[in-house]
Scaffold this active site. Structure first.
Site, PDB file in Angstrom:
ATOM      1  N   GLY A  13       0.801  -1.180   0.124  1.00  0.00           N
ATOM      2  CA  GLY A  13       0.058   0.039   0.139  1.00  0.00           C
ATOM      3  C   GLY A  13       0.834   1.373  -0.081  1.00  0.00           C
ATOM      4  CE1 TYR A  14       0.095   8.479   0.854  1.00  0.00           C
ATOM      5  CE2 TYR A  14       1.837   7.870  -0.882  1.00  0.00           C
ATOM      6  CZ  TYR A  14       1.148   9.042  -0.112  1.00  0.00           C
ATOM      7  OH  TYR A  14       1.620  10.083   0.112  1.00  0.00           O
ATOM      8  CG  ASN A  35      -6.529  -7.760   0.869  1.00  0.00           C
ATOM      9  OD1 ASN A  35      -5.678  -6.713   0.530  1.00  0.00           O
ATOM     10  ND2 ASN A  35      -7.480  -7.831   1.805  1.00  0.00           N
ATOM     11  CG  ASN A  38      -6.822   0.621  -1.824  1.00  0.00           C
ATOM     12  OD1 ASN A  38      -7.237   0.828  -2.992  1.00  0.00           O
ATOM     13  ND2 ASN A  38      -6.616   1.436  -0.835  1.00  0.00           N
ATOM     14  CG  ASP A  61      -8.036 -11.064   4.010  1.00  0.00           C
ATOM     15  OD1 ASP A  61      -9.218 -10.747   3.125  1.00  0.00           O
ATOM     16  OD2 ASP A  61      -7.777 -10.523   5.062  1.00  0.00           O
ATOM     17  CB  SER A 128      -5.769   7.815  11.943  1.00  0.00           C
ATOM     18  OG  SER A 128      -6.235   9.065  11.360  1.00  0.00           O
ATOM     19  CB  THR A 130      -9.514  10.128  11.985  1.00  0.00           C
ATOM     20  OG1 THR A 130     -10.826  10.393  11.850  1.00  0.00           O
ATOM     21  CG2 THR A 130      -9.548   8.572  12.545  1.00  0.00           C
ATOM     22  CE1 TYR A 153      -9.532   6.788   8.960  1.00  0.00           C
ATOM     23  CE2 TYR A 153      -8.959   4.478   8.440  1.00  0.00           C
ATOM     24  CZ  TYR A 153      -8.743   5.850   8.771  1.00  0.00           C
ATOM     25  OH  TYR A 153      -7.372   6.140   8.860  1.00  0.00           O
ATOM     26  CE  LYS A 157      -6.567   3.301  11.130  1.00  0.00           C
ATOM     27  NZ  LYS A 157      -5.525   2.208  10.724  1.00  0.00           N
ATOM     28  CG  LEU A 204      -6.053  18.356  -0.950  1.00  0.00           C
ATOM     29  CD1 LEU A 204      -7.115  18.839  -2.087  1.00  0.00           C
ATOM     30  CD2 LEU A 204      -5.857  19.089   0.202  1.00  0.00           C
TER      31      LEU A 204
HETATM   32  C1  WQD Z   1      -8.042  17.040   3.424  1.00  0.00           C
HETATM   33  C2  WQD Z   1      -8.987  18.275   3.299  1.00  0.00           C
HETATM   34  C3  WQD Z   1     -10.848  18.001   2.877  1.00  0.00           C
HETATM   35  C4  WQD Z   1     -10.423  16.422  -1.298  1.00  0.00           C
HETATM   36  C5  WQD Z   1      -8.779  11.460   5.901  1.00  0.00           C
HETATM   37  C6  WQD Z   1      -8.732  10.578   7.112  1.00  0.00           C
HETATM   38  C7  WQD Z   1      -7.279  10.270   7.791  1.00  0.00           C
HETATM   39  C8  WQD Z   1      -6.630   9.637   6.793  1.00  0.00           C
HETATM   40  C9  WQD Z   1      -6.497  10.844   5.443  1.00  0.00           C
HETATM   41  C10 WQD Z   1      -6.556   7.482   5.981  1.00  0.00           C
HETATM   42  C11 WQD Z   1     -10.067  18.466   3.997  1.00  0.00           C
HETATM   43  C12 WQD Z   1     -10.292  18.808   1.575  1.00  0.00           C
HETATM   44  C13 WQD Z   1     -10.291  16.921   0.075  1.00  0.00           C
HETATM   45  C14 WQD Z   1     -10.825  17.226  -2.384  1.00  0.00           C
HETATM   46  C15 WQD Z   1     -10.913  19.109  -0.846  1.00  0.00           C
HETATM   47  N1  WQD Z   1      -7.278   8.415   6.106  1.00  0.00           N
HETATM   48  N2  WQD Z   1     -10.487  18.312   0.364  1.00  0.00           N
HETATM   49  N3  WQD Z   1     -11.210  18.625  -2.109  1.00  0.00           N
HETATM   50  O1  WQD Z   1     -10.452  14.055   5.529  1.00  0.00           O
HETATM   51  O2  WQD Z   1      -8.366  15.201   6.276  1.00  0.00           O
HETATM   52  O3  WQD Z   1      -8.201  12.607   6.443  1.00  0.00           O
HETATM   53  O4  WQD Z   1      -7.868  10.982   4.929  1.00  0.00           O
HETATM   54  O5  WQD Z   1      -5.207   7.268   6.231  1.00  0.00           O
HETATM   55  O6  WQD Z   1      -7.585   9.435   8.722  1.00  0.00           O
HETATM   56  O7  WQD Z   1      -9.646  11.077   8.084  1.00  0.00           O
HETATM   57  O8  WQD Z   1      -8.157  13.848   4.269  1.00  0.00           O
HETATM   58  O9  WQD Z   1      -7.406  14.252   1.936  1.00  0.00           O
HETATM   59  O10 WQD Z   1      -9.796  13.673   2.355  1.00  0.00           O
HETATM   60  O11 WQD Z   1      -8.984  16.021   3.149  1.00  0.00           O
HETATM   61  O12 WQD Z   1     -11.032  20.399  -0.384  1.00  0.00           O
HETATM   62  O13 WQD Z   1     -11.184  16.798  -3.630  1.00  0.00           O
HETATM   63  O14 WQD Z   1      -8.863  18.693   1.874  1.00  0.00           O
HETATM   64  O15 WQD Z   1     -12.177  18.948   2.792  1.00  0.00           O
HETATM   65  O16 WQD Z   1     -10.439  19.485   4.499  1.00  0.00           O
HETATM   66  P1  WQD Z   1      -8.753  13.954   5.665  1.00  0.00           P
HETATM   67  P2  WQD Z   1      -8.482  14.549   2.892  1.00  0.00           P
END
Ligand code: WQD
Length: 345
Positions: A13-14, A35, A38, A61, A128, A130, A153, A157, A204
């Site tokens: 994975g990443y 597995n 992804n 898995d 995370s 989160t 999710y 965690k 993002l």
């Molecule tokens: C970051 C910011 C969006 C996409 C989640 C999980 C975290 C980890 C990373 C797994 C937010 C904004 C995003 C887009 C946007 N998960 N955004 N346009 O939600 O902070 O974290 O992913 O490892 O545990 O909670 O990451 O990259 O989705 O969003 O404006 O097309 O970018 O609103 O503010 P997030 P994200």
């Protein structure tokens, strides 16, 4: 003195693949189980091109305990585990909670159950930020109160951290380091490995680089009416190679007996809050490539602002995320260009 073998679950994975590279370059023999739900086998080629060593790989898995029993029988020299194997899309977890609880929790329980009988001394767990939800105060320390998870999710965690804690407090002769990631971004400077989400990216930076490449028409910025300087959300974007290096430090600390307690928790972030709009600017300045974007409505479930206080990781682990965001954005862009050169997207 040869380094002990490390099992990396989810190692194609990443974050897993970047960690395998750093482990190998630090002299650790590695075996990956994944597995491929992804990720894909080509990641092994990328790792080999970087390090010159193809990691041992078992397709399997981790929710199947018989598979893991066989793996520990085949690799009786495993002394540490880094557990990345988990589903991790916030939105998907809301639609498929049972799949998330089964996959993420069964995997962890199976691993913990098999550690002591197989002589495995420690496990690094991929957690995370989160778990903090929407913090009342930023920056966030490891003592910032855990808030009720806002997604299955995030709940997996939190529950996983409790399972590890309860298991070790029951007297299990194993140790654990729990790493709470903030927002991992970027790609290896070689452009041989990087983030390759299936389908339309939720996160993002992959959406941003695919827009810059013309694969996506326009990046939607989910809200500019938040209580932040420019109105867009704030995150702690941490370079994936810096993040990977923290895992090597953590596993080395744990297996060499330096841990101060059987369970240690560290926030892995830069300590710098960066907004979505600031990140877009950083990308455009670093690469010279414009990213068509527009302000869109807020995304349900988004945290307004969260960034780390990484003092514990800096002082106790002796680790620091110090890659400039401009370099991280350049690496992400070069990876996207490599995917185009290879005809992948
Ligand atoms: C970051 C910011 C969006 C996409 C989640 C999980 C975290 C980890 C990373 C797994 C937010 C904004 C995003 C887009 C946007 N998960 N955004 N346009 O939600 O902070 O974290 O992913 O490892 O545990 O909670 O990451 O990259 O989705 O969003 O404006 O097309 O970018 O609103 O503010 P997030 P994200």
């Amino acid at each position: 003195m040869t380094k002990p073998r490390i099992l990396v679950t989810g190692g194609t994975g990443y974050i897993g693949s970047h960690t395998v590279v750093e482990l190998q370059q630090a002299g650790y023999p590695v075996v990956i189980i994944d597995n491929l739900s992804n990720s894909n086998r080509e990641v092994l080629d990328g790792i080999e091109r970087i390090t010159g060593t193809r990691p041992d790989f078992v397709e399997g898995d981790c929710t199947d305990i018989a598979t893991l029993r066989q793996l520990f029988a085949d690799y009786s020299d495993i002394k540490g585990i880094i557990n990345f194997a988990a589903s991790k899309a916030v939105g998907e977890s809301v639609e498929k909670p049972l799949m998330y609880y089964r996959n993420n929790l069964d995997t962890l329980i199976n691993l913990l159950d098999l550690m002591a009988p197989n002589g495995v001394e420690g496990i690094v767990f991929s957690s995370s930020c989160t778990v903090y939800g929407e913090p009342d105060i930023n920056p966030v320390t490891e003592n910032t109160p855990i808030k009720k998870a806002t997604s299955p999710y995030g709940n997996t965690k939190q529950i996983s951290e409790d399972i590890i804690t309860d298991f070790i407090h029951s007297g299990a002769p194993v140790k654990s380091v729990i790493l709470r990631y903030f927002n991992p971004v970027g790609a290896h400077p070689s452009s041989e490995i990087g983030e390759l989400p299936n389908g339309v990216p939720n996160n993002l930076v992959p959406y941003l680089t695919q827009t810059a490449m013309g694969i996506r028409k326009e990046l939607s910025v989910f809200g500019d009416d938040y209580d932040t300087p420019d109105g867009s959300c704030i995150r702690d974007f941490i370079d994936v190679v810096d993040l990977a290096k923290a895992h090597v430090t953590a596993i080395g600390r744990m297996l060499s007996g330096k841990s101060e307690s059987a369970i240690e928790i560290f926030n892995l972030g830069t300590g710098r809050g960066v907004s979505v709009l600031e990140l877009i600017d950083a990308f455009e300045s670093a690469t010279g490539v414009k990213v068509p974007h527009r302000i869109a409505p807020r995304r349900a479930g988004d945290i307004e602002k969260v960034w780390a206080d990484p003092t514990r990781a800096n002082t106790i682990l002796g680790w620091k995320a110090d890659t400039p965001i401009a370099d991280t954005m350049l690496n992400a862009w070069h990876w996207q260009q490599r995917l185009r050169q290879r005809g992948i997207m």
